[in-house]
Design an enzyme around this catalytic site. Structure first.
Site, PDB file in Angstrom:
ATOM      1  N   LYS A   1       0.839  -1.202   0.000  1.00 30.06           N
ATOM      2  CA  LYS A   1       0.000   0.000   0.000  1.00 30.06           C
ATOM      3  C   LYS A   1       0.876   1.254   0.000  1.00 30.06           C
ATOM      4  O   LYS A   1       1.783   1.384   0.835  1.00 30.06           O
ATOM      5  CB  LYS A   1      -0.863   0.032   1.261  1.00 30.06           C
ATOM      6  CG  LYS A   1      -2.206  -0.668   1.091  1.00 30.06           C
ATOM      7  CD  LYS A   1      -2.888  -0.759   2.425  1.00 30.06           C
ATOM      8  CE  LYS A   1      -4.175   0.006   2.462  1.00 30.06           C
ATOM      9  NZ  LYS A   1      -4.864  -0.166   3.751  1.00 30.06           N
TER      10      LYS A   1
HETATM   11  C1  E4P Z   1      -8.368   0.450   3.973  1.00 35.90           C
HETATM   12  O1  E4P Z   1      -7.504  -0.214   3.456  1.00 35.90           O
HETATM   13  C2  E4P Z   1      -8.241   1.122   5.263  1.00 35.90           C
HETATM   14  O2  E4P Z   1      -7.468   0.313   6.112  1.00 35.90           O
HETATM   15  C3  E4P Z   1      -9.533   1.326   5.980  1.00 35.90           C
HETATM   16  O3  E4P Z   1     -10.645   0.905   5.244  1.00 35.90           O
HETATM   17  C4  E4P Z   1      -9.687   2.612   6.712  1.00 35.90           C
HETATM   18  O4  E4P Z   1     -10.956   2.674   7.300  1.00 35.90           O
HETATM   19  P1  E4P Z   1     -11.356   3.689   8.488  1.00 35.90           P
HETATM   20  O5  E4P Z   1     -11.769   4.978   7.854  1.00 35.90           O
HETATM   21  O6  E4P Z   1     -12.497   3.011   9.161  1.00 35.90           O
HETATM   22  O7  E4P Z   1     -10.137   3.836   9.353  1.00 35.90           O
END
Ligand code: E4P
Length: 230
Positions: A83
């Protein structure tokens, strides 16, 4: 549509995998930090549990740092997806890692223009955060619709990974639009399975079953005794 679990929690990942509904896992530095464990052993454990893509996020601010981390991650397991954040340095890293055969999930996407750039850089996945957009009164799902149209118009291979999912309607709407994947916390996954009519129906069936005389239910005890695992 594929469903991913957004978690670094081993108990949650193990439970979700046992349902047969989960195709992969996404994590982020906040989720990893919550577990308070050594990073690489945790990452390895997650990869062993998940027979599918596991996204791990780089923690550098510059492209070279992201590339270096991404290359290390990608050697740990063939299912690792690296990522990178949707900033200029993240795009540079995406381009370079992709050129080296590493699959990249470009994360923290909040606009259609950002999504377009991620696709141009060669992202394998791009992660629009629908819940965080909803939080500031911007329609997160409108972004998913725009991305779907744009990617179809130009036949981008980049997959839409709907992230920051907060409730079952996000999942259903993502599926209606035709998003490739939705990733969600364990709490949201649990709400997908729950229905009060299912619970009430099962209660009723089992109560009725209990009314049967013991003799009529004897087969169940017999079968139980024959099962090798009992
Ligand atoms: C995606 O890869 C992220 O880890 C995640 O969906 C973030 O979500 P949040 O806004 O609930 O922290």
């Amino acid at each position: 549509m594929k469903l991913f679990l957004d978690s670094a929690n081993i108990a949650h990942i193990t439970e979700a995998m046992s349902w047969g509904a989960i195709d992969g896992v996404t994590t982020n530095p906040s989720l990893v930090a919550k577990e308070g464990q050594d990073f690489f052993p945790l990452l390895k454990q997650i990869c062993e549990l998940v027979n599918g893509p596991v996204s791990m996020e780089t923690v550098s601010r510059d492209a070279q740092g992201m590339i270096d981390e991404g290359l290390v991650f990608s050697k740990l397991d063939p299912n690792i997806i690296v990522k990178c954040p949707l900033i200029k340095e993240g795009l540079k890293a995406t381009r370079e890692l992709t050129a080296r055969g590493v699959r990249v999930n470009v994360t923290l996407c909040f606009s259609a223009s950002q999504a377009l750039l991620a696709a141009k850089a060669g992202a394998y996945y791009v992660s629009p955060f629908v819940g965080r957009l909803d939080d500031i009164s911007v329609d997160g799902m409108a972004l998913i619709r725009d991305m779907k149209t744009m990617f179809a118009n130009y036949r981008f291979a980049t997959q839409i990974l709907v992230a920051s999912v907060r409730h079952p309607l996000h999942v259903i709407e993502a599926a209606r639009i035709g998003a490739d994947i939705a990733t969600m916390p364990f709490s949201v996954l649990e709400t997908l399975v729950k229905h009060p009519l299912t619970d009430a129906g099962l209660e009723r069936f089992l109560k009725d079953w209990d009314q049967l005389p013991a003799k009529a239910k004897a087969w169940k005890t017999k079968i139980g005794a024959q099962l090798p695992i009992r």
